[in-house]
Design an enzyme around this catalytic site. Structure first.
Site, short mmCIF file in Angstrom:
data_model
loop_
_atom_site.label_atom_id
_atom_site.label_comp_id
_atom_site.label_asym_id
_atom_site.label_seq_id
_atom_site.Cartn_x
_atom_site.Cartn_y
_atom_site.Cartn_z
N SER A 1 -19.54 -14.30 -2.96
CA SER A 1 -19.31 -14.17 -4.36
C SER A 1 -18.84 -12.58 -4.25
O SER A 1 -19.53 -11.84 -3.83
CB SER A 1 -20.42 -14.33 -5.43
N SER A 2 -17.71 -12.69 -5.03
CA SER A 2 -17.28 -11.26 -5.42
C SER A 2 -18.23 -10.17 -6.13
O SER A 2 -18.01 -8.84 -5.81
CB SER A 2 -16.13 -11.24 -6.07
N GLU B 1 -2.41 -10.38 1.26
CA GLU B 1 -1.20 -9.67 1.38
C GLU B 1 -0.69 -9.59 -0.11
O GLU B 1 -0.11 -10.93 -0.44
CB GLU B 1 -0.44 -9.77 2.50
N GLU C 1 -15.22 -23.29 -0.02
CA GLU C 1 -15.50 -22.53 1.27
C GLU C 1 -16.45 -23.23 2.09
O GLU C 1 -16.27 -23.67 3.38
CB GLU C 1 -15.43 -21.16 1.22
#
Length: 280
Positions: free
Chosen positions: A150-151, A180, A216
């Site tokens: 998790s961020s 990118e 994921e």
């Protein structure tokens, strides 16, 4: 184009279509969960709120089931692709052997026969290169380890683990380091999932609540089951056995590193050893 080449292209097209459909679902599931959460927080929900809640819950179950079904379908088609690739390689090998045999029998051959053989050889090489290019479209990148997290856990733990693994010479997939500008984040994420040797799953309360993290995890779980070798390396952070069992019972039986028992340096060293040993 041979039957196997046509079959491979068709399978790869189907795989890409399934992947695109899977990519849409996590965001839709997240939106439904947030809508349900907002309604549940209302102290005095109206009859309209209650109807909306029932509808959203049904939609959530449907989309979760659809994602699970697509995961199974994706695993099956990827397995078929691998089988077709193997059969195609065998077919190409047989063709090359036939050419070699013909060349051996015609050491005194005339120019016409030799020209035909060389032309056939060039055609086979060209086909081989085309197929390799098509097959490798999903294999542009290769990572030693994918960091699934998790961020909200990035600053305290994940980024530090990432930096130390990179310092040890490993190629690490961490979202902020590989994304990118202008490129699709979803496609980049899927490439990382398909082309990482291992995944470190940073199990935390934040991870458990994240729709993307679940996507994921399910993707790597399907890979581990299909490929029949260890891919998932779990780290527990402020979670209990009950928390993990409720999230996915498969993880309970796996030996995990707990941040309450191991320092970041110790965790990095153990991950590093697993990856290095897998290459020997």
């Amino acid at each position: 184009m041979s039957v196997l080449e046509t079959k491979l292209k068709s399978q790869m097209s189907k795989s890409a279509k399934i992947a695109r459909n899977m990519n849409k679902l996590p965001d839709e599931i997240d939106r439904l969960r947030k809508r349900i959460e907002r309604i549940n927080k209302k102290r005095k929900p109206t009859s309209s709120n209650i109807r909306d809640l029932e509808k959203s819950n049904k939609q959530l179950v449907t989309k979760q089931q659809k994602l699970a079904d697509l995961q199974v379908e994706y695993t099956k088609i990827e397995k078929k692709i691998n089988e077709t690739k193997i059969n195609l390689q065998k077919e190409q090998s047989r063709n090359q052997k036939k050419l070699s045999s013909m060349l051996d029998k015609n050491t005194k051959g005339n120019e016409e026969i030799m020209e035909k053989l060389l032309t056939n050889s060039d055609q086979i090489n060209e086909i081989s290169n085309q197929i390799k290019k098509a097959v490798n479209q999903k294999e542009i990148i290769e990572y030693d380890v994918f960091l699934s997290h998790s961020s909200l856990d990035k600053e305290d733990y994940v980024s530090k683990i990432s930096e130390k693994l990179i310092e040890k010479g490993l190629k690490v997939f961490e979202d902020v380091k590989v994304f990118e500008i202008g490129k699709s984040q979803t496609e980049t994420m899927n490439m990382g999932i398909l082309n990482s040797r291992f995944v470190v799953v940073f199990l935390s309360p934040n991870f458990i609540e994240s729709g993307w993290s679940r996507y994921e995890f399910l993707s790597f779980l399907n890979r581990e089951i299909n490929e029949e070798h260890v891919i998932i390396l779990p780290i527990w952070h402020k979670v209990s056995v009950e928390d993990v069992r409720a999230y996915n019972p498969y993880l309970v039986d796996k030996y995990a590193l707990n941040t309450s028992d191991f320092s970041i340096e110790e965790i990095v060293e153990k991950i590093y050893q697993v990856i290095v040993n897998s290459k020997n």
